[in-house]
Motif scaffolding. Structure first.
Motif, short mmCIF file in Angstrom:
data_model
loop_
_atom_site.label_atom_id
_atom_site.label_comp_id
_atom_site.label_asym_id
_atom_site.label_seq_id
_atom_site.Cartn_x
_atom_site.Cartn_y
_atom_site.Cartn_z
N PHE A 1 0.83 -1.21 0.00
CA PHE A 1 0.00 0.00 0.00
C PHE A 1 0.87 1.26 0.00
CE2 PHE A 1 -2.90 -3.08 2.19
CZ PHE A 1 -3.86 -3.14 1.19
N LYS B 1 2.57 -1.20 -4.54
CA LYS B 1 1.23 -1.14 -5.14
C LYS B 1 0.73 -2.47 -5.71
CE LYS B 1 1.64 3.24 -4.24
NZ LYS B 1 1.11 3.78 -2.99
N TYR C 1 -1.25 -4.76 -4.47
CA TYR C 1 -2.24 -5.18 -3.48
C TYR C 1 -3.47 -5.72 -4.22
CZ TYR C 1 -3.23 -0.29 -4.67
OH TYR C 1 -3.40 0.88 -5.35
N GLU D 1 -4.19 4.62 5.02
CA GLU D 1 -5.50 5.02 4.49
C GLU D 1 -5.59 6.53 4.27
OE1 GLU D 1 -8.23 1.42 6.43
OE2 GLU D 1 -7.89 3.25 7.57
N GLY E 1 -2.89 8.24 3.38
CA GLY E 1 -1.88 8.56 2.38
C GLY E 1 -0.63 9.22 2.92
N GLN F 1 2.85 7.57 1.84
CA GLN F 1 2.94 7.72 0.38
C GLN F 1 3.38 9.14 0.01
OE1 GLN F 1 0.48 6.22 2.22
NE2 GLN F 1 -0.98 5.16 0.87
N TYR G 1 -9.11 -3.32 -3.45
CA TYR G 1 -8.73 -2.00 -2.94
C TYR G 1 -8.41 -1.05 -4.08
CZ TYR G 1 -6.19 1.62 -0.34
OH TYR G 1 -5.77 2.80 0.20
N GLU G 2 -8.91 0.16 -3.98
CA GLU G 2 -8.56 1.22 -4.92
C GLU G 2 -7.98 2.39 -4.12
OE1 GLU G 2 -11.56 2.41 -7.65
OE2 GLU G 2 -12.11 0.37 -8.21
N GLU G 3 -6.75 2.73 -4.43
CA GLU G 3 -6.06 3.78 -3.68
C GLU G 3 -6.62 5.15 -4.03
OE1 GLU G 3 -1.48 4.65 -2.47
OE2 GLU G 3 -1.88 4.41 -4.60
N SER H 1 -2.99 10.62 -4.21
CA SER H 1 -2.37 11.58 -3.30
C SER H 1 -1.43 12.46 -4.10
CB SER H 1 -1.60 10.83 -2.20
OG SER H 1 -0.93 11.73 -1.37
#
Length: 537
Positions: free
Chosen positions: A182, A186, A188, A417, A419, A422, A531-533, A536
């Protein structure tokens, strides 16, 4: 009497590759207030700054574990046998992108990727071919797999079962680190919280069934490859480790039962002394966190064990033989920092998967360090250096500051969650790229000492034959397997996912029925979703 005036310097400021300022000179004043027994101590003694073993490499050198995987299981099996014959002491499996993403070769999203960046493993039949002629009870195996880690691990256990090897004595490592996916890589599949459940299920399962297996390799490597500084790699990796321990405790596990099987995986980048300080700080911080935050009593819970891989991101396509020098120095920093196992990158990895010759040379690099340099004759030879001890303290202090920030957010899952890590990494990566483009940081062969008209370097090419072979073999397995048994096993997996049972047991039933990786992942996608990020910027 006038004090000596420093000679002219070639730059106004000097920094590490991470941008950390470096003073002209370090003296005893640089580590004023350090208490040797409290802050450093002898090797093998808490807080293990100087190493977790009192004898260092005088007792046993690190495991030389070369990462390999490409094409079909048969092709990779042949490479493994070459590496073992060349003196390698452990195997490390690289999987292709469809396997990493929980997709079968016939999935439209797998087009053009089957067998390209690693080996394609679809069913138990592939895992059987991958380790054909290799006794799993006699070697240690590391598997670089995360979202589908439980499925791949179940396949490995089933092969060991077929070979007659006892699960109780199996030894190896499963990367199984979803938080760094995550944060950085990436790859995931499922949302963070059900993904964490899969990991705690493996913790619990291995405590009971596979007690010598390292259940997770908490990975800073990919965090660093994404552009993090050495400090960010250290802080985010250790905080990921803390999060896994907390989830295990919350699941009812005893700290001293599962934490000794947690290991770490760090990057060995190009700033020699900064990397050594990073490894020393890692051991020190982990031991204190485990004792003070979690009340661990078993010495094994306090001792941070780690694998190191030289920095792939530092390798250049230009003048690829320069990469041999980079890798040798990076590997030496890992050894001087006390790594427990090591992978050395090959000179051609900026161009393609390594050739057999390049992989053998990378292994020889480790062997030369171990047997010809003399650095394994004493423990922590740089301990006591004013510079190293100051860098170690700085790493420690910076890491605790990151811990405080993440704790205020509610932990690493909550920080991911939101960000936070990241964004931190993206900003560091941008700053480094700016420094390279301004020539503030020199990359030999890229922005300095450039050679025109370089001849192309021969590379390993993976054609589409592997994809065709895997498609045919998967179809063959599906044609001969007991389909009602597969359907029932997948239904039981979905039911377990909806409840609170341990998912490893239904996954083993699916694997033994020759369900595919994609089928098992799709069963969990139906329950948990994908999951969809959130972007950011």
């Amino acid at each position: 009497m006038k004090s000596a005036t420093p000679d002219r310097q070639r730059a106004e400021a000097f920094t590490t590759i991470s941008g950390r300022p470096i003073d002209r000179l370090y003296t005893s004043d640089s580590i004023a207030g350090v208490d040797y027994a409290r802050d450093i101590a002898d090797p093998g003694s808490f807080p293990y700054t100087r190493g977790i073993h009192s004898s260092g490499y005088r007792g046993k050198v690190w495991t030389m574990r070369q990462f390999a995987g490409f094409g079909t299981p048969e092709e990779t099996n042949q490479r493994y046998k070459q590496l073992l014959a060349a003196g390698g002491t452990g195997l490390s499996v690289a999987f292709d992108l469809p396997t990493l993403m929980g997709r079968d070769p016939d999935d439209p999203l797998s087009l053009g990727e089957v067998g390209k960046c690693g080996v394609s493993v679809v069913t138990l039949a592939d895992m059987e071919r991958l380790f054909d002629g290799i006794a799993l009870g006699d070697i240690t195996t590391s598997m670089t797999i995360n979202s589908p880690a439980p499925m791949i691990f179940a396949m490995y256990l089933a092969v060991a079962e077929k070979q007659g090897a006892s699960w109780k004595t199996l030894s190896g490592t499963l990367q199984n680190d979803i938080l760094k996916e995550f944060i950085a890589q990436k790859e995931y599949i499922f949302p963070p919280r059900p993904s964490m459940r899969l990991i705690t299920d493996i913790f619990e399962f291995c405590v009971k069934e596979v007690p010598k297996w390292n259940t997770i390799s908490v990975s800073g490597y990919h965090i660093r490859e994404a552009g993090a500084t050495a400090l960010q790699e250290l802080a985010f990796t250790l905080r990921d480790g803390i999060e896994y321990v907390q989830y295990g405790v919350d699941a009812g596990l005893d700290v001293d039962e599962f934490v000794p099987r947690i290991s770490f995986f760090f990057n060995a980048h190009s700033d020699f002394f900064e990397e050594i300080a990073k490894y020393r700080a890692a051991r020190k911080i982990w031991s204190r966190v485990m004792r003070e935050r979690f009340g661990a009593k078993d010495e094994r819970s306090l001792k941070l064990r780690f694998h190191t891989q030289t920095a792939g991101v530092s390798l250049t396509a230009q003048q690829p033989y320069n990469n041999v020098v980079r890798t040798a120095l990076q590997a030496l920093s890992a050894v001087l920092g006390g790594t427990n196992s090591l992978h050395t990158n090959s000179l051609d990895e900026a161009l393609a998967l390594p050739t057999a010759e390049a992989a053998t040379l990378a292994l020889r690099t480790q062997q030369i360090i171990a047997h010809e340099t003399g650095v394994t004759n004493m423990v922590d030879p740089l301990g006591g250096s004013y510079f190293i001890e100051r860098l170690t303290l700085d790493m420690e202090e910076g890491t605790y500051k990151y811990f405080d920030t993440i704790d205020r957010m509610g932990g690493m899952v909550a920080a991911v969650e939101q960000g936070y890590p990241q964004r931190e990494i993206a900003e560091s990566s941008y700053r480094f790229q700016q420094a390279v483009e301004k020539n503030d940081k020199v990359i030999v062969g890229v922005n300095a000492y450039v050679e025109e008209d370089e001849k192309p370097h021969p590379i390993l090419y993976i054609d589409d034959a592997a994809a065709h072979a895997q498609l045919a073999r998967t179809a063959e397995v599906k044609a001969r397997r007991d389909e009602p048994r597969v359907v029932a096993a997948l239904a039981a997996l979905r039911e377990c996912a909806r409840g609170t049972g341990n998912t490893m047991y239904p996954l083993l039933d699916c694997v033994r029925a020759y369900a595919t990786v994609g089928e098992m992942c799709n069963a969990l996608r139906e329950v948990w979703g994908e999951y969809e990020e959130v972007p950011s910027i």
